[in-house]
Design an enzyme around this catalytic site. Sequence first.
Site, PDB file in Angstrom:
ATOM      1  N   SER A 121      17.316  15.626 -19.714  1.00 54.60           N
ATOM      2  CA  SER A 121      16.318  16.682 -19.769  1.00 54.60           C
ATOM      3  C   SER A 121      16.899  17.864 -20.538  1.00 54.60           C
ATOM      4  O   SER A 121      18.080  18.200 -20.369  1.00 54.60           O
ATOM      5  CB  SER A 121      15.917  17.121 -18.353  1.00 54.60           C
ATOM      6  N   HIS A 176       0.832  -1.213   0.000  1.00 58.72           N
ATOM      7  CA  HIS A 176       0.000   0.000   0.000  1.00 58.72           C
ATOM      8  C   HIS A 176       0.864   1.259   0.000  1.00 58.72           C
ATOM      9  O   HIS A 176       0.445   2.318   0.484  1.00 58.72           O
ATOM     10  CB  HIS A 176      -0.958   0.020   1.195  1.00 58.72           C
TER      11      HIS A 176
END
Length: 448
Positions: A294, A169
């Site tokens: 990038s 979770h």
Amino acid sequence: MNLTSLQAISPIDGRYRKTTEGLAAYFSEEALIKYRVFVEIEYFISLCETNLPGLENFDKNQYTALRNIHEKFSESDALEIKETEKVTNHDVKAVEYFIKNKFDSLSLQEFKEFIHFGLTSQDINNTAIPYSIKLALAESYYPAITTLITKIEALATEWKDIPMLAHTHGQPASPTKLGKEFLVFADRLNIQLENLKSIPNSAKFGGATGNFNAHHIAYPEVNWVSFSNHFVNEILGLTRAQHTTQIEHYDQFAAQCDALKRINNIIIDLDRDIWTYISKNYFKQKIKAGEIGSSAMPHKVNPIDFENAEGNAGIANALFEFFAAKLPISRLQRDLTDSTVLRNIGVPFGHTLIAIHSTLRGLNKILLNEAALHADLDDNWAVVAEAIQTVLRRENFPNPYEALKELTRTNSKINAASIAEFIEGLAVEEGVKAQLRTITPFNYTGIF
């Protein structure tokens, strides 16, 4: 048509051509034509082998010359057939005429009408296409997916003793071993790969509406079912569907699509997990000179291979799902919707290959950052609460779960010191405390 990778509409034939070009041997227009020729030639030879009246005098020494028609099939042969198709407006009939012309050149005119004897186009398409799929799986897909599985298993072995904080979770959970987590994916892929291999390459071969009407009216004494079973199953290495309409029902191909989709889903699951581990700094990536992550942020090294793989596997799955849902449905004894759909079967195979190669490239670039895994474990001593309360349950200690719950949820920070202090305050025998003192996030990793 002089198409370059810069002019291709599909990235399969453009940007990713180097990865997918091998699939042209199975799914291109030329390949489809070649496999149609292959089926037609092998069918004619099988008719000769039965000593069918009218073929009993065929010189079997000509088999080699006949097989050369498909074994030496060339681009110019394909272009010749396409030129004929402009006149016939029928692709399979153009193949038949091409072979008849070859018979003329071999002085076999008297046997020409046994080419495509009793058949409909789908007897050729629904054998040629499954045959091409069979080859594509065996010669392209299986080697690629096996290479990926082998890499995953190698990493699992390399990292079998590396403890890692698990996350259920999205929250810190009982520690695991990094190698074991890779084994999970290897096991899943191996199981689904075996499932895929168990699905037969189904083919239709039975005349215009599947009943051997033309065959039976011409030669009622011949057992055409037995003949066709032998031809499809033994000569072509496919599995003949026994009762069909004009077309193969595609149920087995749908099963293959579903199996390929499940394998792609596992690859997506792996890609997302590795992506997340990279974001947690568990892995770094090898830096290639000159490569840019990038255009704006010079520091970035993005997990582009795993993202690329996820995207391509997703596109492939959308098409596999469509094929599996659409192809088994055909109005009455057939409609033509399967024809145009089948011409796209190479597309999801292409995107699947790209996904496999991208995932493999990404796995070859990741570098284990063991310090980050160690730091994360050391920062989450609360995960040994499960171990402590389980040992206390064994000792019949009162409300052990609740005691550990109070400890881990009320303290602002659980660390080695707070765990040690808790253990020392327990009203249990010294031997039990001694065992509890040995438990750390680094060794509480189970048996794998």
